[in-house]
Design an enzyme around this catalytic site. Structure first.
Site, PDB file in Angstrom:
ATOM      1  N   HIS A  71       0.796  -1.362  -0.037  1.00 44.10           N
ATOM      2  CA  HIS A  71      -0.106  -0.019   0.085  1.00 44.10           C
ATOM      3  C   HIS A  71       0.825   1.133   0.043  1.00 44.10           C
ATOM      4  CE1 HIS A  71       0.440   1.721   4.118  1.00 44.10           C
ATOM      5  NE2 HIS A  71       0.845   0.413   4.496  1.00 44.10           N
ATOM      6  N   CYS A  72       0.398   2.444  -0.378  1.00 42.20           N
ATOM      7  CA  CYS A  72       1.077   3.730  -0.569  1.00 42.20           C
ATOM      8  C   CYS A  72       0.247   4.502   0.382  1.00 42.20           C
ATOM      9  CB  CYS A  72       0.991   4.227  -1.745  1.00 42.20           C
ATOM     10  SG  CYS A  72      -0.302   4.315  -2.701  1.00 42.20           S
ATOM     11  N   MET A  73       0.137   5.769   0.276  1.00 44.70           N
ATOM     12  CA  MET A  73      -0.421   6.747   1.336  1.00 44.70           C
ATOM     13  C   MET A  73      -2.096   6.543   1.098  1.00 44.70           C
ATOM     14  SD  MET A  73       1.410   8.793   2.736  1.00 44.70           S
ATOM     15  CE  MET A  73       0.529  10.318   3.108  1.00 44.70           C
TER      16      MET A  73
END
Length: 498
Positions: free
Chosen positions: A28-30
């Site tokens: 996942h990212c932000m």
């Protein structure tokens, strides 16, 4: 209760992406849950987008599900646990998916995309610490200026500055990990850059200074360490590997770093800072206009990741990045455009519902739900949102040219969430006023540009039909801008449902 909610979201998503056997990777990212899929055709896209927690989906090298900040960080571990606990998925997954994944990666993995992906993998994990320390630095500045709690100020200074003083070590660690080396060796070589004793060494006829070269030097040093390590692994006897390889890796790459990379990276870092200051001091409104107007397309294409090392270099060098407040104006244009779409489509319940749910996140600088759920599929409103961002960026750039520098002490947030991170060369009140003025300009121009130029007559007639779906835009969009979603494999979020 929150854990149950996140578990429920993960459990709802898993079967709609083909089940655990279809998952080859989870990250996942932000704002996005990024999944490697064995067979993308197994995704039940409409059902997935219908989930209340899903704000949109994006197809790229990975299948990306937009969940929003905070939520994605809590749902991902629950999703990983579900995948790991599913029967028959541990050993055979990589074998069954290797050929398909390799073929798909070959199509999508251009050298430039790979470069940006690696940059993101190195720097994105550092953003939470940058945000936290940046906010503490802002609080510390306010307390110092107001004379509050003087006994606490030194402690806050240590908290805010500690991470930044050692950020080169974290960059080196992540870089080595990303390039296939031993992470701690990358961190060890990068630590040389921030070691105080480096001030006793002379290179190219001048004394070195701790931190010289910053994150760029750390990045280069760690990449070099990886190549030295891999070279050692090829010829060092196995019995001596544990002693010789780490020693030679640190010794060779460390010497090159001290007597070469630190000086070169320091010159490059200085040039980046000087150029950014020169651009805004001389280009002013024009430079801000271009930067603010182009940022949404950069985000859409993923090219904004290339700016992360530049932001980080400016923060390490000057204490703040002057580029982020200008680029944040793109989000203001997006919010204004979305508000105009809401007003212009009074009978389209689907799009209005999407805007109502995504607008609060947009005000806080999370623009993906509005981009992928509203403006990008509609076409013209995406362009008018860029116009709003351009005028907002021009406003902030103008004040930079007039001597009122506006910067951010960390990267990641934008919109209203950037207020606690603002810093500059004037008082906090002036800095906040300029940034707030830019947001207002971005909102206003984005709204007006979209209201007057965001739709053709046929588009309005078609989209104002009750429960009209974005997916039936067809010729309505072609009368203005092309269907912006299709070339980039972007599918609309909730706005796509009738």
């Amino acid at each position: 209760m929150p854990d149950e909610k996140n578990s429920a979201i993960a459990a709802a998503i898993l079967p709609l992406v083909g089940g655990a056997r279809n998952i080859t990777s989870v990250a996942h990212c932000m704002t996005r849950l990024r999944l490697g899929l064995l067979d993308p055709s197994l995704v039940q896209e409409e059902e997935l987008k219908a989930l209340p927690a899903v704000l949109g989906v994006v197809e790229d090298d990975t299948y990306q599900i937009v969940l929003g900040p905070g939520t994605v960080a809590r749902v991902t571990p629950e999703f990983e646990a579900l995948v790991a606990s599913a029967p028959g998925t541990a050993e055979d997954l990589a074998d069954r998916g290797a050929a398909i994944k390799a073929a798909r990666s070959a199509r999508n993995s251009t050298p430039f995309k790979l470069f940006l992906r690696r940059i993101a993998n190195i720097f994105v994990p550092l953003i939470p610490a940058l945000i936290g320390c940046g906010i503490i630095a802002g609080l510390n500045g306010v307390m110092t200026n107001m004379g509050w709690l003087p006994a606490v100020v030194p402690a806050l200074t240590a908290m805010a500055a500690g991470f930044m003083s050692l950020i080169a070590v974290f960059v080196g660690y992540n870089t080595a990990k990303e390039f296939g080396g031993t992470p701690v060796l990358g961190g060890a070589v990068a630590a040389i850059i921030v070691f105080p004793g480096i001030a006793n060494i002379e290179a190219f006829g001048q004394k070195l200074s701790p931190g010289q070269g910053g994150v760029l030097g750390a990045l280069g040093a760690a990449v070099l360490a990886v190549y030295v390590e891999k070279w050692c692994r090829r010829w060092v006897p196995e019995a001596l590997d544990v002693l010789v390889t780490p020693t030679l890796t640190v010794l060779v790459s460390g010497l090159v770093t001290i007597f070469g990379l630190m000086f070169v990276a320091g010159e490059v870092s200085t040039a980046i800072g000087d150029f950014a200051n020169w651009l805004l001091a001389n280009g002013g409104a024009g430079a801000g206009f271009v930067l603010g107007g182009l940022f949404l397309p950069l985000v859409m294409l993923g090219l904004h990741q290339a700016l992360i090392p530049i932001h980080t270099t400016l923060i390490g060098q000057q204490g703040f990045t002057v580029l982020l407040p200008i680029l944040a104006m793109a989000g203001a244009g997006q919010v204004g455009a979305a508000a105009a779409v809401y007003v212009r489509l009074p009978h389209n319940i689907s799009i209005r519902t999407t805007i109502k749910s995504a607008l609060p996140a947009g005000f806080l600088g999370v623009g993906e739900p509005l981009i992928y759920g509203v403006s990008l599929p509609l076409g013209r409103p995406f362009i008018t949102a860029c116009v709003g961002g351009a005028f907002g960026g021009g406003f902030v750039g103008l004040f930079n040219m007039l001597g009122d520098t506006v910067g951010s002490t960390a990267i990641g947030p934008s919109g209203w969430a950037l207020f606690p991170l603002l810093d500059g060369n004037r008082g906090l009140g002036e800095t906040v006023a300029v940034y707030a003025g830019g947001l207002v300009v971005g909102y206003l121009v984005g709204f007006l540009a979209t209201y007057w130029f965001g739709f053709t007559g046929p588009m309005l007639a078609e989209l104002n039909a009750e429960n009209q779906s974005l997916r039936r835009l067809g010729s309505g969009v072609s009368g203005g801008a092309p269907h912006a979603a299709e070339p980039h494999n972007v599918t609309a979020g909730k706005a796509g449902r009738g």
